[in-house]
Scaffold this active site. Structure first.
Site, mmCIF file in Angstrom:
data_model
loop_
_atom_site.group_PDB
_atom_site.id
_atom_site.type_symbol
_atom_site.label_atom_id
_atom_site.label_comp_id
_atom_site.label_asym_id
_atom_site.label_seq_id
_atom_site.Cartn_x
_atom_site.Cartn_y
_atom_site.Cartn_z
ATOM 1 N N ASP A 137 0.916 -1.195 -0.094
ATOM 2 C CA ASP A 137 -0.151 -0.318 -0.129
ATOM 3 C C ASP A 137 0.525 1.253 0.368
ATOM 4 O OD1 ASP A 137 0.984 0.556 2.327
ATOM 5 O OD2 ASP A 137 -1.127 0.315 3.607
ATOM 6 N N HIS A 138 0.400 2.626 0.286
ATOM 7 C CA HIS A 138 0.744 3.560 0.149
ATOM 8 C C HIS A 138 2.323 3.511 1.235
ATOM 9 C CE1 HIS A 138 -2.268 4.083 2.935
ATOM 10 N NE2 HIS A 138 -1.250 4.759 3.429
ATOM 11 N N GLY B 216 2.581 -0.161 5.989
ATOM 12 C CA GLY B 216 3.276 0.505 7.398
ATOM 13 C C GLY B 216 2.884 -0.402 8.575
ATOM 14 N N THR B 217 2.595 -1.726 8.957
ATOM 15 C CA THR B 217 2.588 -2.356 9.981
ATOM 16 C C THR B 217 3.439 -4.013 9.681
ATOM 17 O OG1 THR B 217 0.668 -3.120 10.570
ATOM 18 C CG2 THR B 217 1.185 -0.965 11.987
ATOM 19 N N GLY C 291 -1.700 -5.765 8.399
ATOM 20 C CA GLY C 291 -3.662 -5.416 7.366
ATOM 21 C C GLY C 291 -3.411 -6.499 6.063
ATOM 22 N N HIS D 106 9.820 -24.416 8.733
ATOM 23 C CA HIS D 106 8.792 -25.273 9.520
ATOM 24 C C HIS D 106 7.295 -24.726 9.061
ATOM 25 C CE1 HIS D 106 10.850 -25.813 13.970
ATOM 26 N NE2 HIS D 106 11.577 -26.450 11.828
ATOM 27 N N ARG E 78 6.704 -0.102 8.429
ATOM 28 C CA ARG E 78 7.282 1.526 9.565
ATOM 29 C C ARG E 78 7.649 0.790 10.387
ATOM 30 N NH1 ARG E 78 0.892 4.077 8.281
ATOM 31 N NH2 ARG E 78 1.391 5.622 6.473
ATOM 32 N N ARG F 194 7.934 -34.008 9.759
ATOM 33 C CA ARG F 194 7.488 -33.770 10.906
ATOM 34 C C ARG F 194 6.634 -32.511 10.106
ATOM 35 N NH1 ARG F 194 11.643 -31.932 13.492
ATOM 36 N NH2 ARG F 194 11.075 -30.434 14.679
ATOM 37 N N HIS F 195 6.815 -31.817 9.668
ATOM 38 C CA HIS F 195 6.081 -30.383 9.592
ATOM 39 C C HIS F 195 5.302 -29.904 8.528
ATOM 40 C CE1 HIS F 195 8.823 -29.068 12.083
ATOM 41 N NE2 HIS F 195 9.661 -28.794 12.051
ATOM 42 N N ARG G 2 2.060 -30.619 9.547
ATOM 43 C CA ARG G 2 0.962 -29.420 10.017
ATOM 44 C C ARG G 2 0.655 -28.514 9.497
ATOM 45 N NH1 ARG G 2 6.441 -29.872 14.458
ATOM 46 N NH2 ARG G 2 5.813 -31.500 15.471
HETATM 47 C C1 RB5 Z 1 -1.400 2.532 6.723
HETATM 48 O O1 RB5 Z 1 -2.196 3.570 7.794
HETATM 49 C C2 RB5 Z 1 -1.850 1.759 7.681
HETATM 50 O O2 RB5 Z 1 -2.856 1.353 7.859
HETATM 51 C C3 RB5 Z 1 -1.361 0.365 7.122
HETATM 52 O O3 RB5 Z 1 0.361 0.478 6.082
HETATM 53 C C4 RB5 Z 1 -1.242 -1.156 7.125
HETATM 54 O O4 RB5 Z 1 -0.307 -0.327 8.630
HETATM 55 C C5 RB5 Z 1 -2.258 -1.815 7.703
HETATM 56 O O5 RB5 Z 1 -2.249 -2.411 8.730
#
Ligand code: RB5
Length: 148
Positions: A9-10, A67-68, A71, A99, A110, A133-134, A137
């Site tokens: 994403d952005h 970002g994280t 999502g 695994h 981020r 074994r993996h 699973r």
């Molecule tokens: C965008 O602002 C942010 O929500 C997205 O990049 C992400 O971190 C979502 O999980």
């Protein structure tokens, strides 16, 4: 030359560009599933676009970035056949290949530095699945997907 897909994403755009040039230098043929601009967008659209290429067998592996990383990894994991692992360290990147036989990697732009992100990408791509074994699973995970 192995084809690989990458989507973001952005928030992941800048890191995606670094990962793409890193992969191209290593000889990968990179399919860029978007987003292509810094305009605000919705990570499920691009997590899905990248995951679909893997699920359809166009490529064997993919990378998604938001970002994280949360999502876009959740979004990719909604696609049948996808095992997308969000990794913020080298140990997780190695173990999810050994695994979990993860076929997609998610990164949080981020969360991790560019340097660490590229090391995670390398670790993910170079580590083989251990099998044994993996495998059972993995099959159990796929059974859950098929039942629901
Ligand atoms: C965008 O602002 C942010 O929500 C997205 O990049 C992400 O971190 C979502 O999980």
């Amino acid at each position: 030359m192995e084809k690989i897909v990458i989507g973001c994403d952005h928030a992941g755009l800048e890191l995606k560009h670094s990962v793409i040039s890193h992969l191209q230098k290593k000889g990968f043929d990179v399919i860029d599933a978007g987003t292509y601009t810094q305009d605000s967008c919705d990570y499920p659209d691009f997590g899905y676009a990248a995951a679909k290429k893997v699920a359809d067998g166009v490529v064997k592996r993919g990378i998604v970035i938001c970002g994280t990383g949360i999502g876009i990894s959740i979004s990719a994991n909604k696609v049948k056949g996808i095992r997308c692992a969000l990794c913020g360290d080298l140990f997780s990147a190695e173990m999810t290949r050994r695994h979990n036989n993860a076929n997609m990697l998610a990164l949080g732009a981020r969360v991790v530095s560019q340097d660490l992100a590229l090391q995670i990408v390398d670790k993910f791509l170079e580590t083989p699945f251990e099998g044994g074994r993996h495998q059972k699973r993995i099959e159990k995970m796929m059974d859950i997907e098929n039942k629901n």
